[in-house]
Design a protein around this motif. Structure first.
Motif, PDB file in Angstrom:
ATOM      1  N   UNK A   1      10.481 -64.389 -83.174  1.00  0.00           N
ATOM      2  CA  UNK A   1       9.662 -64.715 -83.552  1.00  0.00           C
ATOM      3  C   UNK A   1       9.664 -65.466 -85.276  1.00  0.00           C
ATOM      4  N   UNK A   2      11.457 -64.808 -85.928  1.00  0.00           N
ATOM      5  CA  UNK A   2      11.122 -66.139 -87.375  1.00  0.00           C
ATOM      6  C   UNK A   2      12.100 -67.249 -86.653  1.00  0.00           C
ATOM      7  N   UNK A   3      12.349 -68.042 -85.560  1.00  0.00           N
ATOM      8  CA  UNK A   3      12.386 -69.074 -85.334  1.00  0.00           C
ATOM      9  C   UNK A   3      10.689 -69.925 -85.376  1.00  0.00           C
ATOM     10  N   UNK A   4       9.737 -68.565 -84.939  1.00  0.00           N
ATOM     11  CA  UNK A   4       8.557 -69.514 -84.189  1.00  0.00           C
ATOM     12  C   UNK A   4       8.196 -70.209 -86.095  1.00  0.00           C
ATOM     13  N   UNK A   5       8.284 -69.183 -87.430  1.00  0.00           N
ATOM     14  CA  UNK A   5       7.700 -69.323 -88.221  1.00  0.00           C
ATOM     15  C   UNK A   5       8.342 -70.485 -89.445  1.00  0.00           C
ATOM     16  N   UNK A   6       9.423 -70.947 -88.557  1.00  0.00           N
ATOM     17  CA  UNK A   6       9.733 -72.499 -89.759  1.00  0.00           C
ATOM     18  C   UNK A   6       9.225 -73.385 -88.801  1.00  0.00           C
ATOM     19  N   UNK A   7       7.874 -73.654 -87.574  1.00  0.00           N
ATOM     20  CA  UNK A   7       7.573 -74.687 -87.209  1.00  0.00           C
ATOM     21  C   UNK A   7       5.860 -74.691 -87.334  1.00  0.00           C
ATOM     22  N   UNK A   8       5.818 -76.598 -88.119  1.00  0.00           N
ATOM     23  CA  UNK A   8       4.441 -76.751 -88.266  1.00  0.00           C
ATOM     24  C   UNK A   8       3.015 -76.146 -88.456  1.00  0.00           C
ATOM     25  N   UNK A   9       3.724 -75.655 -86.827  1.00  0.00           N
ATOM     26  CA  UNK A   9       2.187 -74.990 -86.047  1.00  0.00           C
ATOM     27  C   UNK A   9       1.969 -73.811 -86.564  1.00  0.00           C
TER      28      UNK A   9
END
Length: 496
Positions: free
Chosen positions: A159-167
């Motif tokens: 989830x933390x990795x996803x939080x770094x995405x533009x989306x």
């Protein structure tokens, strides 16, 4: 003199029996070891009669020996059968070993199963795109990525990795962990299904190739499909990576999404793989039927040479190939519609903003040109302008619909109907039914603002329509070289 003559004849017969083998020779000697003994005329005659009886018995026994040895010689002299005959019990063991290998039905069933899995992964990929789940997994790990997170700590890491995405930053900044799990599992399932397809295709391919159950042209074609299947994994990640680039944050009004070009390439490759597997599997199955029973395209009486040489059928075949290409291009244009969310503009039909054709300055806006002289305005609008992309898809879809309808009614004309084989007529009827359903699904997708279930059904319908056209082309295909050779051998063997 008579005694001498008969003795010579008996010795000559004994010599012939000796040449048949040790067992026969030993048996003969046992029966004749006493030898003739003549002390008188009556004794001579009696001895000659006994020798004559023994000669008759020896003749019968030697005949049996000759027969057994002849059978053994025939077994030794018989040419070794190829691996194909030993692996296909339905073929006659006396078939000519020089005949080319004909793929058995197991190969056809494997290919049809593989095409079904590709069909499924295309539909799942469409749902992944519609639910905006494709950017939830930010890394490509072909081996370790097989297992999803199994603990709360592992889920928090993802989830933390996803939080770094533009989306996440631009669209999903309020998403919860449970909501993240839903989109994560959708993308994970899509990737896992792709891996399953790779395993279920490559391993049986190696097995069938090793057992020599593939027709002459199959190894090269199927190896090419296997390479293309592996390239799909790289292409899929290349597509996802385009939606994770931080440069999107610097573009005003940018929406985090994958490149429509890469999405179209990913879908186009999947469609090529699907059509290749389906067509090869159907061809193998029909070749087997023709070789075994003489059935071609659903008919026992039609000769494929006569049908395919008919000018009317030749013209129909060319039109069918052109229509198949049109169906493929229409499906591919749908990838650009999905990639640009072009289905969310002009949600009406048949008009677009009250007109059949939008204004020219909207279809070819200079806002999409990147060259200072505007020389790229045409092709960039065709592939990057949502309005133009939707208009192009409409034009292709309408053209596909009327072309399929026209070809269907052409095939109902008495002359062409009588010339076409049964399976060709059935395939075209299925294509006509499917194109009508596809129009209804497309209109529903547009008018109801792209609901996920209907939009996914619309994408599945495009693949189903392509399937009917592939089947139509296979039904107008001449049998393979191996099937023709086996059919000739079967007919020749059946002759008295």
């Amino acid at each position: 003199m008579l005694k001498t003559f008969l003795g010579a004849a008996i010795r000559q017969r004994h010599s012939c029996v000796l040449s048949t083998g040790n067992n026969c020779t030993r048996a003969f000697h046992i029966g004749t070891s006493h030898g003739p003994s003549v002390k008188s005329a009556s004794g001579t005659i009696r001895n000659l009669l006994q020798s004559s009886a023994l000669l008759s018995k020896s003749s019968s026994f030697s005949s049996r020996c000759y027969s057994a040895l002849a059978q053994q010689k025939a077994v030794i002299a018989r040419p070794l059968e190829s691996r194909f005959f030993s692996s296909n019990g339905t073929h006659s063991a006396t078939a000519d070993a020089t005949l080319p290998v004909l793929a058995p039905p197991s190969v056809a069933r494997w290919l049809l199963f593989s095409s079904t899995l590709v069909f499924a992964v295309i539909v799942v990929g469409g749902v992944t795109r519609l639910t905006e789940s494709g950017l939830s997994i930010t890394e490509w790990r072909p081996i370790t990525g097989v297992m999803p997170p199994l603990s709360t700590e592992a889920w928090n890491v993802e989830f933390d990795k996803y939080k770094g995405t533009p989306e996440f930053k631009l669209m999903n900044h309020s998403i919860t962990l449970e909501e993240f799990k839903n989109i994560f599992y959708m993308e994970w399932g899509h990737r896992i299904l792709g891996r399953v397809i790779g395993i279920t295709f490559v391993l049986p391919l190696a097995y069938f190739a090793f057992r020599k159950r593939l027709s002459t042209s199959m190894p090269a074609n199927l190896t090419g499909m296997a390479v293309l299947l592996g390239a799909q994994g790289f292409l899929g990640w290349y597509m996802v990576k385009s939606g994770l680039e931080d440069s999107l944050m610097d573009t005003p009004g940018a929406v985090p999404r994958v490149s429509q070009y890469r999405l179209a390439a990913h879908l186009g490759t999947a469609l090529v793989l699907y059509a290749g597997m389906l067509g090869t599997g159907l061809a193998a199955l029909k070749d087997w039927k023709h070789a075994k029973s003489g059935i071609w395209s659903g008919s026992r009486t039609m000769l494929w040479q006569d049908v395919l040489s008919n000018p009317v059928v030749k013209r129909f075949s060319r039109q069918s190939k052109a229509l198949t290409t049109l169906v493929f291009l229409t499906a591919l244009s749908g990838a650009f519609v999905a990639g640009l969310d072009a289905g969310l503009v002009y949600n009406e039909f048949p008009l677009m903003g009250g007109r059949l054709v939008p204004p020219t300055d909207e279809l070819f806006s200079f806002a999409y040109a990147k060259n200072p002289d505007g020389s790229d305005v045409w092709w960039r609008n065709i592939f990057e302008n949502p309005t133009t992309v939707q208009f192009d898809h409409r034009v292709l879809a309408i053209t596909t619909y009327f072309s399929t309808t026209w070809l269907y009614f052409q095939a109902r004309r008495p002359a062409l109907r009588a010339a076409l084989p049964p399976l060709a007529r059935v395939s075209l009827t299925a294509a006509f039914a499917m194109v009508n359903l596809q129009v209804l699904l497309g209109l529903s997708t547009l008018l109801y603002l792209v609901p996920v279930p209907i939009a996914a059904a619309h994408q599945a319908g495009s693949v189903a329509l392509l399937s009917t056209m592939v089947h139509l082309l296979i039904s107008l295909r001449r049998p393979g070289v191996a099937a023709q050779a086996w059919r000739r051998a079967t007919v020749q063997k059946a002759k008295p």
